[in-house]
Design an enzyme around this catalytic site. Structure first.
Site, short mmCIF file in Angstrom:
data_model
loop_
_atom_site.label_atom_id
_atom_site.label_comp_id
_atom_site.label_asym_id
_atom_site.label_seq_id
_atom_site.Cartn_x
_atom_site.Cartn_y
_atom_site.Cartn_z
N LYS A 111 0.98 -1.20 -0.09
CA LYS A 111 0.07 -0.14 0.02
C LYS A 111 0.89 1.36 -0.02
O LYS A 111 0.62 2.04 -0.63
CB LYS A 111 -0.94 0.08 1.35
CG LYS A 111 -2.07 -1.13 1.21
CD LYS A 111 -3.26 -0.92 0.30
CE LYS A 111 -4.14 -2.09 0.51
NZ LYS A 111 -4.98 -2.32 -0.56
N LYS A 192 -3.28 -10.53 -7.27
CA LYS A 192 -4.64 -10.96 -6.73
C LYS A 192 -5.84 -9.96 -7.09
O LYS A 192 -5.30 -8.72 -7.24
CB LYS A 192 -4.63 -11.07 -5.04
CG LYS A 192 -4.79 -9.80 -4.67
CD LYS A 192 -4.71 -10.01 -2.98
CE LYS A 192 -4.76 -8.49 -2.55
NZ LYS A 192 -5.22 -8.31 -1.13
N LYS A 195 -10.45 -4.86 -5.05
CA LYS A 195 -11.54 -3.91 -5.14
C LYS A 195 -11.20 -2.76 -6.12
O LYS A 195 -11.98 -2.17 -6.69
CB LYS A 195 -12.04 -3.39 -3.82
CG LYS A 195 -12.79 -4.61 -3.09
CD LYS A 195 -13.38 -3.90 -1.92
CE LYS A 195 -13.73 -4.79 -0.81
NZ LYS A 195 -12.94 -4.72 0.45
P1 TYM Z 1 -10.55 -6.78 2.73
O1 TYM Z 1 -11.75 -5.90 2.73
O2 TYM Z 1 -9.52 -6.12 1.81
O3 TYM Z 1 -10.90 -7.90 2.24
C1 TYM Z 1 -12.00 -8.91 2.63
C2 TYM Z 1 -11.74 -10.44 2.63
O4 TYM Z 1 -11.59 -10.81 1.40
C3 TYM Z 1 -10.33 -11.50 1.05
N1 TYM Z 1 -10.06 -11.43 -0.30
C4 TYM Z 1 -9.58 -12.42 -1.17
N2 TYM Z 1 -9.57 -13.74 -1.17
C5 TYM Z 1 -9.16 -14.48 -2.12
N3 TYM Z 1 -8.89 -13.88 -3.08
C6 TYM Z 1 -8.69 -12.52 -3.50
N4 TYM Z 1 -8.32 -12.00 -4.38
C7 TYM Z 1 -9.23 -11.63 -2.33
N5 TYM Z 1 -9.17 -10.30 -1.84
C8 TYM Z 1 -9.45 -10.28 -0.72
C9 TYM Z 1 -9.35 -11.10 2.15
O5 TYM Z 1 -8.50 -11.89 2.48
C10 TYM Z 1 -10.33 -10.80 3.43
O6 TYM Z 1 -10.81 -11.97 4.25
N6 TYM Z 1 -7.66 -6.76 6.70
C11 TYM Z 1 -9.15 -7.39 6.14
C12 TYM Z 1 -10.15 -6.93 6.87
C13 TYM Z 1 -10.12 -7.11 8.48
C14 TYM Z 1 -10.42 -8.15 9.15
C15 TYM Z 1 -10.33 -8.06 10.43
C16 TYM Z 1 -10.44 -9.82 8.77
C17 TYM Z 1 -10.12 -6.14 9.37
N7 TYM Z 1 -10.07 -6.54 10.64
C18 TYM Z 1 -10.25 -8.84 11.47
C19 TYM Z 1 -10.47 -10.46 9.71
C20 TYM Z 1 -10.16 -10.24 11.10
C21 TYM Z 1 -9.15 -7.44 4.73
O7 TYM Z 1 -8.23 -7.72 4.10
O8 TYM Z 1 -10.16 -6.75 4.13
#
Ligand code: TYM
Length: 326
Positions: A111, A192, A195
């Site tokens: 990031k 990967k 969004k």
């Molecule tokens: P975020 O919003 O970036 O992603 C949400 C979830 O989607 C998964 N993910 C994917 N899985 C497979 N392939 C992909 N291309 C892909 N892109 C995203 C992410 O691994 C995630 O599970 N940091 C976290 C949010 C968070 C969180 C937490 C998660 C904040 N606090 C506590 C668990 C526990 C995140 O990546 O969000």
């Protein structure tokens, strides 16, 4: 009953990576566990964002949770910033987290490269806030995609360290992955799906949009001409077939690809049909919820109350342990 915690950032429409990597597991886990699913808005403001869009993004994410089958009667759905204990516990956990451990995090490095003008303290602190999210609820199971494993490992380190210094308080949470923990980008399968890349298939995409995105997606580079044979294992489209298509269809496209009996477009057409079919119930429910957003607000208010009850107890326990409550 064991507790599950997970969250997503309200930073745009969910895509099939979020769905296959995490959301699909959430829906299954709520049948067996006490689940907390959070909309992590404090995490979403660590990278550039537009205040005017945030409220919409939060609401859309809540609708996505519900449309995917998260049942508010079984699971708690809430907004992170509605429960101030998340920020408070972060502050306390910051005091036992060396800066060096945070600077090593892959996501921080990525990031920082992506937004060189936006490398703020909160971006560095992102994983500590994530640890606070999980530990506030003493969750033992955390369903996430593969990209979050490093953060989960840090959460375990922080929990262990806190327990060692101040006495047993937190369980060490375990990450659980789905069968598709890393869904790759359609335009650049070395990265990967995310969004922000705009090319990902969103859960609310129509059949036509799904087809449009798939039709230009990268396949096995060996198949330059229609008559060139390919290797399904080297093709991102085949990997997606494994999540959406039947055994017969998998055999058909794998054999057709290896022997150049079918072209990439035919293979993609089958996939587009199957993705659209699988996402149809989601789209339907999402549209229904859009007509009743008041209900979604109510679910979030109720969720915050239920979450706060537990979070406040943990915070009191933590403050006592470190000698802050007099
Ligand atoms: P975020 O919003 O970036 O992603 C949400 C979830 O989607 C998964 N993910 C994917 N899985 C497979 N392939 C992909 N291309 C892909 N892109 C995203 C992410 O691994 C995630 O599970 N940091 C976290 C949010 C968070 C969180 C937490 C998660 C904040 N606090 C506590 C668990 C526990 C995140 O990546 O969000």
């Amino acid at each position: 009953m064991k507790r599950v915690f997970s969250g997503m950032r309200p930073s745009g429409q969910l895509h099939i990576g979020n769905y296959l990597g995490a959301l699909k597991n959430w829906v299954e886990l709520q049948k067996k566990y006490d689940c907390f699913f959070c909309i992590v808005d404090y995490h979403a403001i660590t990278t550039p964002f537009k205040p005017a869009e945030m409220k919409r993004n939060i609401l859309e994410l809540a609708k996505s949770y519900l449309a995917s089958g998260i049942d508010p009667k079984k699971s708690v759905i809430f907004i992170q910033s509605d429960v101030s204990e998340h920020a408070e516990l972060t502050w306390i956990l910051n005091t036992i987290t060396p800066i060096g451990e945070l600077k090593r995090m892959t996501q921080f490095k990525e990031k920082s490269k992506q937004y060189p003008g936006y490398i703020n303290i909160a971006l560095l602190d992102y994983p500590v806030l994530m640890a606070a999210d999980i530990l506030l609820y003493k969750a033992e199971i955390v369903p996430v995609g593969e990209d979050q494993l490093q953060h989960l490992e840090l959460t375990r380190t922080i929990a262990r360290r806190f327990n060692k210094i101040f006495g047993q308080t937190f369980p060490e949470p375990k990450a659980i992955l789905t069968k598709a923990p890393r869904v790759m980008s359609l335009t650049d399968p070395t990265k990967k799906m995310s969004k922000t890349d705009g090319e990902g298939i969103a859960l609310i995409d129509s059949k036509e949009t799904i087809w449009k995105k798939l039709s230009t997606a990268v396949t096995d580079p060996a198949r330059i001409k229609r008559t060139d044979p390919g290797e399904p294992k080297k093709c991102n489209i085949y990997t997606l077939h494994q999540s959406f298509s039947s055994k017969e269809e998998l055999d058909y496209v794998a054999d057709g690809c290896r022997k150049a009996k079918i072209g990439c477009l035919e293979c993609k057409k089958i996939l587009a049909e199957n993705i659209a079919k699988e996402l149809a119930p989601f789209r339907k429910k999402y549209t229904e919820l859009s007509k009743n957003e008041d209900l979604v607000y109510k679910i979030l208010v109720d969720g915050a109350k239920r979450a706060k009850k537990i979070a406040s107890q943990t915070l009191i326990e933590v403050k006592r342990k470190i000698g802050l409550l007099i």
